[in-house]
Motif scaffolding. Structure first.
Motif, PDB file in Angstrom:
ATOM      1  N   THR A  31      34.271  -1.703  30.689  1.00  0.00           N
ATOM      2  CA  THR A  31      33.875  -3.014  30.094  1.00  0.00           C
ATOM      3  C   THR A  31      32.601  -2.955  29.249  1.00  0.00           C
ATOM      4  O   THR A  31      32.595  -3.508  28.203  1.00  0.00           O
ATOM      5  CB  THR A  31      34.249  -4.213  31.261  1.00  0.00           C
ATOM      6  OG1 THR A  31      35.274  -3.960  31.764  1.00  0.00           O
ATOM      7  CG2 THR A  31      33.890  -5.371  30.238  1.00  0.00           C
ATOM      8  N   ASP A  32      31.599  -2.477  29.820  1.00  0.00           N
ATOM      9  CA  ASP A  32      30.206  -2.427  29.230  1.00  0.00           C
ATOM     10  C   ASP A  32      30.216  -1.398  27.942  1.00  0.00           C
ATOM     11  O   ASP A  32      29.816  -1.817  27.126  1.00  0.00           O
ATOM     12  CB  ASP A  32      29.098  -1.897  30.230  1.00  0.00           C
ATOM     13  CG  ASP A  32      28.796  -3.018  31.294  1.00  0.00           C
ATOM     14  OD1 ASP A  32      29.291  -4.076  31.098  1.00  0.00           O
ATOM     15  OD2 ASP A  32      28.308  -2.748  32.322  1.00  0.00           O
TER      16      ASP A  32
ATOM     17  N   GLN B 225      20.769  -5.210  23.097  1.00  0.00           N
ATOM     18  CA  GLN B 225      22.180  -5.169  23.771  1.00  0.00           C
ATOM     19  C   GLN B 225      22.632  -3.588  24.407  1.00  0.00           C
ATOM     20  O   GLN B 225      23.319  -3.266  25.308  1.00  0.00           O
ATOM     21  CB  GLN B 225      23.174  -5.669  22.885  1.00  0.00           C
ATOM     22  CG  GLN B 225      23.215  -7.297  22.923  1.00  0.00           C
ATOM     23  CD  GLN B 225      23.390  -7.811  24.526  1.00  0.00           C
ATOM     24  OE1 GLN B 225      22.343  -8.306  25.153  1.00  0.00           O
ATOM     25  NE2 GLN B 225      24.432  -7.895  24.901  1.00  0.00           N
TER      26      GLN B 225
ATOM     27  N   THR C   3      31.836  -3.303  25.133  1.00  0.00           N
ATOM     28  CA  THR C   3      30.988  -4.248  24.932  1.00  0.00           C
ATOM     29  C   THR C   3      30.104  -3.583  23.690  1.00  0.00           C
ATOM     30  O   THR C   3      29.765  -4.013  22.760  1.00  0.00           O
ATOM     31  CB  THR C   3      30.289  -4.813  26.020  1.00  0.00           C
ATOM     32  OG1 THR C   3      31.251  -5.517  26.776  1.00  0.00           O
ATOM     33  CG2 THR C   3      29.066  -6.136  25.382  1.00  0.00           C
TER      34      THR C   3
ATOM     35  N   TRP D 135      29.616  -4.361  19.810  1.00  0.00           N
ATOM     36  CA  TRP D 135      28.315  -4.721  19.298  1.00  0.00           C
ATOM     37  C   TRP D 135      28.214  -3.805  18.031  1.00  0.00           C
ATOM     38  O   TRP D 135      27.701  -4.259  17.047  1.00  0.00           O
ATOM     39  CB  TRP D 135      27.066  -4.505  20.192  1.00  0.00           C
ATOM     40  CG  TRP D 135      26.847  -5.856  20.987  1.00  0.00           C
ATOM     41  CD1 TRP D 135      27.285  -5.995  22.433  1.00  0.00           C
ATOM     42  CD2 TRP D 135      26.250  -6.998  20.350  1.00  0.00           C
ATOM     43  NE1 TRP D 135      26.761  -7.281  22.788  1.00  0.00           N
ATOM     44  CE2 TRP D 135      26.223  -7.778  21.593  1.00  0.00           C
ATOM     45  CE3 TRP D 135      25.517  -7.469  19.280  1.00  0.00           C
ATOM     46  CZ2 TRP D 135      25.650  -9.047  21.551  1.00  0.00           C
ATOM     47  CZ3 TRP D 135      24.989  -8.703  19.340  1.00  0.00           C
ATOM     48  CH2 TRP D 135      25.282  -9.557  20.571  1.00  0.00           C
TER      49      TRP D 135
END
Length: 125
Positions: free
Chosen positions: A38-39, A27, A42, A46
């Motif tokens: 946004t990524d 990921q 994320t 994680w």
């Protein structure tokens, strides 16, 4: 979104703790090249989840009913029941109960909880 300890433990076991590092690394690698904020959020989520799993010692959790400190025979003997699907269901319920608080994975506590569940279901009186 913040997860409770129980939700985090359940997620870890359902994914398979042996797969967590690979999944998380994948990921992160997938998202790391992105310029999208946004990524990046994320990726940070994680990473935070990986830390949370480590803090919760999810790799030490029982993964299946066979990892519990009791087995079906113990339940049958303690509850005076015959082997059946109900015993398997009790073991699965006990496993989830242990995920809530791993210190519960002790023979006497498991038998007592099994008694409560079996009584609620009308399996014993």
């Amino acid at each position: 979104r913040a997860r409770t300890d129980v939700q985090a433990r359940t997620l870890a076991v359902e994914i398979g703790t042996e797969h967590l590092d690979s999944l998380m690394s994948y990921q992160e690698a997938w998202l790391i090249e992105s310029d999208d904020s946004t990524d990046r959020e994320t990726v940070e989520a994680w990473r935070a989840l990986r830390v949370r799993f480590h803090e919760l010692k999810v790799d030490e959790l029982p993964h299946t009913p066979k990892d519990l400190e009791i087995n079906g025979k113990d339940l049958c003997d303690a509850l005076d029941l015959f082997p059946s699907r109900a015993i398997g269901e009790l073991l699965n319920d006990l496993l989830r109960w242990v995920w809530e608080s791993p210190v519960r994975n002790q023979h006497d506590q498991l038998i007592e909880r099994a008694r409560e569940i079996a009584s609620e279901r009308g399996l014993i009186q």
